[in-house]
Write an enzyme that holds these catalytic residues in place. Structure first.
Site, PDB file in Angstrom:
ATOM      1  N   ARG A 113       0.822  -1.222   0.000  1.00  0.00           N
ATOM      2  CA  ARG A 113       0.000   0.000   0.000  1.00  0.00           C
ATOM      3  C   ARG A 113       0.854   1.270   0.000  1.00  0.00           C
ATOM      4  O   ARG A 113       0.455   2.280  -0.573  1.00  0.00           O
ATOM      5  CB  ARG A 113      -0.896   0.025   1.238  1.00  0.00           C
ATOM      6  CG  ARG A 113      -1.910  -1.123   1.304  1.00  0.00           C
ATOM      7  CD  ARG A 113      -3.294  -0.647   0.917  1.00  0.00           C
ATOM      8  NE  ARG A 113      -4.288  -1.681   1.034  1.00  0.00           N
ATOM      9  CZ  ARG A 113      -5.129  -1.802   2.056  1.00  0.00           C
ATOM     10  NH1 ARG A 113      -5.087  -0.932   3.054  1.00  0.00           N
ATOM     11  NH2 ARG A 113      -6.024  -2.764   2.083  1.00  0.00           N
ATOM     12  N   ASP A 139     -15.649   9.437   8.091  1.00  0.00           N
ATOM     13  CA  ASP A 139     -14.582   8.437   7.925  1.00  0.00           C
ATOM     14  C   ASP A 139     -13.258   9.182   7.933  1.00  0.00           C
ATOM     15  O   ASP A 139     -13.206  10.395   7.701  1.00  0.00           O
ATOM     16  CB  ASP A 139     -14.759   7.661   6.613  1.00  0.00           C
ATOM     17  CG  ASP A 139     -14.042   6.318   6.649  1.00  0.00           C
ATOM     18  OD1 ASP A 139     -14.685   5.288   6.926  1.00  0.00           O
ATOM     19  OD2 ASP A 139     -12.809   6.300   6.411  1.00  0.00           O
TER      20      ASP A 139
END
Ligand SMILES: C[S@@+](CC[C@H](N)C(=O)[O-])C[C@H]1O[C@@H](n2cnc3c(N)ncnc32)[C@H](O)[C@@H]1O
Length: 289
Positions: free
Chosen positions: A50, A161
């Site tokens: 990632r 979020d």
């Protein structure tokens, strides 16, 4: 969290000069401090895959150089955190929560709105919005005109979020039609329209939702109290002290008698658990004072 020796080869084929287990341990510590997310040793490969594009994009040759950068650059740190979140979600996930909402809560909330009282909802850790829109469709119900009336009354949904890419998708409110298949047909029909193979959420729904970037581990710029909170499949990434703190903070911002919905593998733990009564599978109700 203890740092592993710097020379350990973490990923087969990747030189420890580029990415070592000490780098992984440092990144895990930074992410825990920033977002409360625990990255166990088994995630070393995930962290590499990632973050490697971010490391390259920043012009850093090694992860240790990149770690120096995120220590100095808050925006880069935010990117790192976002890249390490898991945003898996889908419409009508854990359907029994939405059935509970429709059958047990909605009648009471309708009454509140009829009496011009506010109804406040929080989808905390909403990811790309599928949870939020499932909540809103369940609240507005299968009758368009009564749903429109609800949407025009004092009903507001906060959806938050930590990951900007997830919030962006949630705000776009457009999903492949097939993603909506778990939603009961009578809700889908009323609250979505099809456009070029996509399902678009109705304006009436969009008007009551505010999507916000918010770190559950940080300050909450929140006024007032919520009638119910969904925080599902978020606490699984946290350790016990972080979960306990979060549960306490949720208890503080819930109305007495308000509901907390959590994920299927989660539990309400810590001293604040006494403030809640389990009223259904992973459905908790805050006790009246
Ligand atoms: C697996 S998704 C769950 C989505 C949805 N609640 C559901 O159950 O389908 C977990 C979400 O929690 C968010 N998250 C993780 N740590 C967070 C934090 N500290 N503050 C806010 N959101 C966080 C992630 O970005 C991710 O989108």
């Amino acid at each position: 969290m203890t740092a592993a020796p710097a020379s350990t080869n973490t990923i087969p084929g990747v030189s420890p000069d580029i990415y070592s287990s000490a780098d992984f341990a440092q990144i895990a510590k930074i992410i825990y401090g920033a977002a409360g997310i625990v990255l166990p040793q088994g995630k070393a490969m995930l962290v590499y895959s990632r973050l490697a594009p971010l490391v390259r994009a920043a012009g850093s040759v090694t992860f240790s150089k990149y770690i120096e950068l995120i220590g100095e650059d808050a925006a880069e740190l935010n990117k790192t955190v976002a890249a390490l979140t898991t945003n898996h979600t889908f419409f009508y996930r854990e359907a029994h929560h939405f059935e509970h909402l429709r059958n047990e809560l909605r009648p009471h909330l309708l009454e509140k709105l009829r009496h011009r009282q506010p109804v406040r909802v929080w989808s905390a850790g909403c990811s790309s919005g599928e949870e939020t829109w499932s909540i809103v469709m369940s609240l507005l119900g299968p009758d368009r005109s009564s749903g429109i009336n609800m949407a025009r009354s004092d009903l507001r949904v906060l959806a938050s979020d930590i990951a900007p890419h997830a919030i962006q998708k949630a705000e776009a409110a457009t999903y492949p039609v097939k993603d909506l298949s778990p939603v009961p047909e009578e809700l889908r029909r009323v609250w979505t329209t099809e456009k070029g193979g996509d399902a678009v959420m109705a304006d009436a729904m969009r008007q009551i939702v505010r999507f916000r970037l918010l770190n559950l581990h940080g300050d909450w710029p929140i006024k007032g109290h919520f009638d119910f909170i969904f925080c599902r499949n978020v606490m699984i990434y946290f350790d016990n002290p972080t979960k306990e703190r979060l549960v306490k903070r949720f208890a503080d911002v819930l109305e007495p008698g308000g509901f907390l919905y959590i994920g299927h593998s989660e539990r309400v733990t810590g001293p604040a658990a006494n403030d809640f009564q389990l009223v259904g599978p992973t459905i908790y109700r805050k006790r009246a004072a």
